[in-house]
Every structure is written in structure tokens, then in C-alpha cells.
Design an enzyme around this catalytic site. Structure first.
Site, mmCIF file in Angstrom:
data_model
loop_
_atom_site.group_PDB
_atom_site.id
_atom_site.type_symbol
_atom_site.label_atom_id
_atom_site.label_comp_id
_atom_site.label_asym_id
_atom_site.label_seq_id
_atom_site.Cartn_x
_atom_site.Cartn_y
_atom_site.Cartn_z
ATOM 1 C CG ASP A 136 -2.044 -0.940 1.210
ATOM 2 O OD1 ASP A 136 -2.310 -1.519 0.147
ATOM 3 O OD2 ASP A 136 -2.703 -1.112 2.262
ATOM 4 N NE ARG A 187 -4.841 -1.718 -4.219
ATOM 5 C CZ ARG A 187 -4.434 -2.049 -2.993
ATOM 6 N NH1 ARG A 187 -3.919 -1.132 -2.181
ATOM 7 N NH2 ARG A 187 -4.492 -3.298 -2.578
ATOM 8 C CE LYS A 190 -11.574 9.919 -7.426
ATOM 9 N NZ LYS A 190 -12.790 10.725 -7.214
ATOM 10 C CB THR A 229 -11.855 4.760 -8.192
ATOM 11 O OG1 THR A 229 -12.701 5.863 -7.896
ATOM 12 C CG2 THR A 229 -12.197 4.244 -9.588
ATOM 13 N NE ARG A 291 -5.857 5.685 5.621
ATOM 14 C CZ ARG A 291 -5.116 5.074 6.542
ATOM 15 N NH1 ARG A 291 -4.535 5.762 7.494
ATOM 16 N NH2 ARG A 291 -4.933 3.760 6.506
HETATM 17 C C1 LIG Z 1 -8.807 -1.241 -3.198
HETATM 18 C C2 LIG Z 1 -8.375 0.091 -2.675
HETATM 19 C C3 LIG Z 1 -7.124 0.223 -2.100
HETATM 20 C C4 LIG Z 1 -6.681 1.461 -1.637
HETATM 21 N N1 LIG Z 1 -5.387 1.604 -1.208
HETATM 22 C C5 LIG Z 1 -4.908 2.844 -0.920
HETATM 23 C C6 LIG Z 1 -3.544 3.083 -0.632
HETATM 24 O O1 LIG Z 1 -2.711 2.165 -0.624
HETATM 25 N N2 LIG Z 1 -3.158 4.354 -0.360
HETATM 26 C C7 LIG Z 1 -4.031 5.415 -0.370
HETATM 27 O O2 LIG Z 1 -3.623 6.568 -0.151
HETATM 28 N N3 LIG Z 1 -5.344 5.207 -0.618
HETATM 29 C C8 LIG Z 1 -5.800 3.972 -0.893
HETATM 30 N N4 LIG Z 1 -7.141 3.791 -1.187
HETATM 31 C C9 LIG Z 1 -8.113 4.885 -0.898
HETATM 32 C C10 LIG Z 1 -8.225 5.868 -2.035
HETATM 33 O O3 LIG Z 1 -7.047 6.638 -2.131
HETATM 34 C C11 LIG Z 1 -9.415 6.812 -1.824
HETATM 35 O O4 LIG Z 1 -9.206 7.547 -0.656
HETATM 36 C C12 LIG Z 1 -10.765 6.116 -1.714
HETATM 37 O O5 LIG Z 1 -10.852 5.063 -2.619
HETATM 38 C C13 LIG Z 1 -11.926 7.098 -2.029
HETATM 39 O O6 LIG Z 1 -11.779 7.622 -3.305
HETATM 40 P P1 LIG Z 1 -12.672 7.198 -4.582
HETATM 41 O O7 LIG Z 1 -11.708 6.879 -5.683
HETATM 42 O O8 LIG Z 1 -13.597 6.115 -4.249
HETATM 43 O O9 LIG Z 1 -13.388 8.521 -5.031
HETATM 44 P P2 LIG Z 1 -14.332 9.527 -4.233
HETATM 45 O O10 LIG Z 1 -14.550 10.662 -5.169
HETATM 46 O O11 LIG Z 1 -13.763 9.814 -2.885
HETATM 47 O O12 LIG Z 1 -15.663 8.716 -4.035
HETATM 48 C C14 LIG Z 1 -16.510 8.329 -5.105
HETATM 49 C C15 LIG Z 1 -17.775 7.756 -4.515
HETATM 50 O O13 LIG Z 1 -17.465 6.549 -3.806
HETATM 51 C C16 LIG Z 1 -18.202 6.460 -2.608
HETATM 52 N N5 LIG Z 1 -17.265 6.536 -1.461
HETATM 53 C C17 LIG Z 1 -15.942 6.808 -1.511
HETATM 54 N N6 LIG Z 1 -15.401 6.739 -0.289
HETATM 55 C C18 LIG Z 1 -16.402 6.440 0.560
HETATM 56 C C19 LIG Z 1 -16.474 6.245 1.965
HETATM 57 N N7 LIG Z 1 -15.398 6.336 2.737
HETATM 58 N N8 LIG Z 1 -17.674 5.938 2.512
HETATM 59 C C20 LIG Z 1 -18.772 5.815 1.738
HETATM 60 N N9 LIG Z 1 -18.772 5.988 0.387
HETATM 61 C C21 LIG Z 1 -17.601 6.297 -0.176
HETATM 62 C C22 LIG Z 1 -19.157 7.613 -2.608
HETATM 63 O O14 LIG Z 1 -20.339 7.174 -3.235
HETATM 64 C C23 LIG Z 1 -18.441 8.637 -3.472
HETATM 65 O O15 LIG Z 1 -19.307 9.561 -4.061
HETATM 66 C C24 LIG Z 1 -7.558 2.569 -1.683
HETATM 67 C C25 LIG Z 1 -8.816 2.445 -2.262
HETATM 68 C C26 LIG Z 1 -9.224 1.238 -2.780
HETATM 69 C C27 LIG Z 1 -10.558 1.147 -3.433
#
Ligand SMILES: Cc1cc2nc3c(=O)[nH]c(=O)nc-3n(C[C@H](O)[C@H](O)[C@H](O)COP(=O)(O)OP(=O)(O)OC[C@H]3O[C@@H](n4cnc5c(N)ncnc54)[C@H](O)[C@@H]3O)c2cc1C
Length: 317
Positions: A136, A187, A190, A229, A291
Site C-alpha cells: 500500500d 494499483r 486517488k 475507485t 480515513r
Molecule cells: C482497493 C483500494 C485500495 C486502496 N489503497 C490505498 C492506498 O494504498 N493508499 C491510499 O492513499 N489510498 C488507498 N485507497 C483509498 C483511495 O485513495 C481513496 O481515498 C478512496 O478510494 C476514495 O476515493 P474514490 O476513488 O472512491 O473517489 P471519491 O470521489 O472519494 O468517491 C466516489 C464515490 O465513492 C463512494 N465513497 C468513496 N469513499 C467512501 C467512503 N469512505 N464511505 C462511503 N462511500 C464512499 C461515494 O459514493 C463517493 O461519491 C484505496 C482504495 C481502494 C478502493
């Protein structure tokens, strides 16, 4: 901007010992407790139950034993041993062999060489049992060192490992090109931390545009990229880009977090896409949980309702 402000707010709250105490006491107490929305449980057995459910629904998973920024080498060693022990449990359970970990969990903040040794112990144990290990990505003080450690083990011949890149960092297109050049699996996310504007985009439109740029780089030149995402627009854009370039669904996968957008997970699976769910579990769930709250302020409502419910059902003493 609102999203960034909420991230600052929740990062500040994450430092509150009182809140941690309250959440730890009530968050995972019962099957319906509020933290269980995002965390599969505190034990590997609970994670295995979650994994079985995901596989029964036609998806795959990666298991993350929660923990980060350990303060002593003894803790880093314990985390390393816990991962190795976990492999046997996963093999015995017959579920998918894929895990995620953080380098600060293996002692990166204390001693880099020992952290690399710990990672190698995990990768050796993983290789002999055919596991894939995803490293990660944490906050920006660790970006370069995480990539350096990853490249070190890559040069040493470990191929059962992949890395994470964060679209919000201005440097990420360069890092993606480098990972593509060495043939490493990425991977794309965002980015979940609070970072200064000098090195990271803050506006959603900028982060999304950067995400799409890197997604294209990975789909065109990467190895089995994971597009991680829950954003339906970015997912649609990825699907359309792949279709237009004749890239089959088997060459990449989508990844989402446990408990988030299960509807979208199922929809993508039904459309024939590979969907991997990130399944966090373990006792050290508080920073991960915060987070997730910071990403979506609306989540705070269900936590407060959950806390009130838990407290009202607490036996009197
Ligand atoms: C498999 C996976 C591994 C990850 N690993 C890392 C990592 O190693 N390092 C790192 O910095 N980040 C990691 N992340 C987190 C990532 O960086 C984002 O913070 C997170 O995925 C939210 O962003 P989004 O792309 O879903 O977009 P967003 O614009 O934040 O969300 C899009 C939509 O998704 C839904 N959503 C998103 N988050 C939430 C929530 N918390 N609760 C409820 N609904 C939500 C909502 O419907 C929102 O409108 C990971 C995410 C995933 C999916």
C-alpha cells in the site's frame, strides 16, 4: 475543497485519544457495531468469513491486516510474523491468496534495513505458497522510500509483489511510467491522506483528471493494473477507454473497499469485469476507519447513531 477540509478535520480527530478510546470500545463490539461497515472484524477468522462471501458473489479479495506506523522493532516483527502465520490460515481456508500491507507496519519509520528484511520474510513465505503481496502507499513522507524499497525487492527478483500509486500526487505520472518500464503491477487510487498543495492536487476535478491520465498509461503499458475507485465516472471512463483500445477485461481489474458501493461492485461483476475487494481486519482499525470517515462526511451520521445505540444497549454497572 469541502472534501479536503473534511480530510483535515478527520485527520485532527484521528489524533484524539478520547475518541479512539470511545470508538475502540464500541466500534466493533457486536455484529452490528458501526465500524463493521468498513472493517471485516478483528480476527483472521472474521476476515475469512468476509472473503468467502465476496468469492461466493463472484469477486476476489485482498486481505489487509490493519496496522501502521509501529513504534518499536518488536511490533514490526510481530506484524511480520502475523502476516506469515496468516498465509497458512488463508491456504487452509482455501480462499484467494492475495494480501495488502503497509511498510510502516513493518518498521519503515524505525529502521529501513530491518523493514526490508521483514518485507523479504513475508515475500519469501508468500512466494512458496503462491501469494501476491500488494504494498500500500502511505502519506508523502513515505512515497519515495516506499518506491525505493519496492524497486529494491524487485531488483532482487521478487515478482510476487505490486505497488500502489496515488493520482493526487503531482509526481505520479512519472512514477507510473517507471513502474510500467520495470513491469511492476500497479494499483491506482486517488489518495487518502492530507497532502500539501505543493505536491498534491486538492480539487476533485484535478485529481480526477490526473487519475484518468495515469489510468490510460497503465492500461496501455502496464502489467495487470488495478483501477481502485468507487467513482462511477472514472470507472465508466476506464471501461470505455479499454473498449476503444481493444483491451480485454482480463488485462486489468477494478478494486473497491469492503463495505463501500457494494451495488457498483456487483454491477461491474455482472458486466464481466474482475472486481477485487480490499478486506481490512485486525485490532488496529482506528486510523483506517477515520480515513474512511474523512472521505465522506455523511458517514459521521451513521457513526453517531451507532455510538448512541451502542451506549444505550450497554449493560448498567
Ligand atoms: C482497493 C483500494 C485500495 C486502496 N489503497 C490505498 C492506498 O494504498 N493508499 C491510499 O492513499 N489510498 C488507498 N485507497 C483509498 C483511495 O485513495 C481513496 O481515498 C478512496 O478510494 C476514495 O476515493 P474514490 O476513488 O472512491 O473517489 P471519491 O470521489 O472519494 O468517491 C466516489 C464515490 O465513492 C463512494 N465513497 C468513496 N469513499 C467512501 C467512503 N469512505 N464511505 C462511503 N462511500 C464512499 C461515494 O459514493 C463517493 O461519491 C484505496 C482504495 C481502494 C478502493
Amino acid at each position: 475543497m469541502i472534501a479536503y477540509a473534511s480530510r483535515i478535520f478527520f485527520h485532527a480527530l484521528a489524533g484524539s485519544r478520547a475518541l479512539k478510546h470511545l470508538a475502540s470500545r464500541y466500534g466493533m463490539r457486536n455484529p452490528g457495531s458501526f465500524a463493521r461497515r468498513f472493517i471485516a472484524g478483528e480476527t483472521i477468522d472474521e476476515a475469512i468469513v468476509a472473503a468467502r462471501g465476496i468469492e461466493a458473489a463472484g469477486m476476489t479479495e485482498t486481505l489487509d491486516l490493519l496496522g501502521e506506523s509501529v513504534a518499536t522493532m518488536a511490533e514490526a516483527d510481530a506484524a511480520t510474523r502475523a502476516y506469515v502465520t496468516m498465509f497458512d490460515r488463508i491456504v487452509a481456508a482455501g480462499i484467494g491468496r492475495n494480501i495488502s500491507l503497509k511498510l510502516t507496519q513493518l518498521g519503515l519509520t524505525i529502521d529501513r534495513a530491518t523493514c526490508v528484511d521483514n518485507l523479504r520474510r513475508i515475500l519469501d513465505a508468500a512466494a512458496s505458497r503462491d501469494f501476491f503481496v500488494r504494498v500500500d502507499m502511505e502519506n508523502s513522507p513515505y512515497t519515495q522510500v516506499t518506491l525505493d524499497v519496492f524497486e529494491t525487492i524487485w531488483q532482487q527478483g521478487y515478482r510476487n509483489a505490486g505497488i500502489v500509486l496515488q493520482a493526487y500526487l503531482r509526481r505520479t505520472a512519472d512514477d507510473a511510467a517507471r513502474m510500467n518500464a520495470i513491469g511492476a503491477r500497479v494499483r491506482l487510487v486517488k489518495g487518502a491522506y492530507r497532502e500539501p498543495r505543493s505536491i498534491a492536487f486538492h480539487r476533485k476535478t484535478d485529481v480526477d483528471a490526473a487519475f484518468l491520465d495515469v489510468m490510460r498509461l497503465l492500461l496501455d503499458h502496464g502489467q495487470q493494473p488495478a483501477i481502485a475507485t468507487h467513482d462511477p465516472d472514472l470507472i465508466d471512463a476506464t471501461r470505455k477507454y479499454a473498449a476503444a483500445r481493444g483491451i480485454p477485461a482480463a488485462r486489468y481489474e477494478f478494486q473497491m473497499l469492503y463495505g463501500i458501493r457494494r451495488d457498483l461492485q456487483a454491477e461491474l461483476r455482472n458486466r464481466g469485469h474482475g472486481v477485487r475487494v480490499y478486506v481490512p481486519f485486525g485490532r488496529e482499525w482506528f486510523p483506517y476507519f477515520m480515513r474512511r470517515l474523512g472521505e465522506r462526511p455523511a458517514n459521521i451520521g451513521f457513526v453517531i447513531r451507532g455510538l448512541l445505540r451502542e451506549r444505550s444497549t450497554q449493560p448498567a454497572h
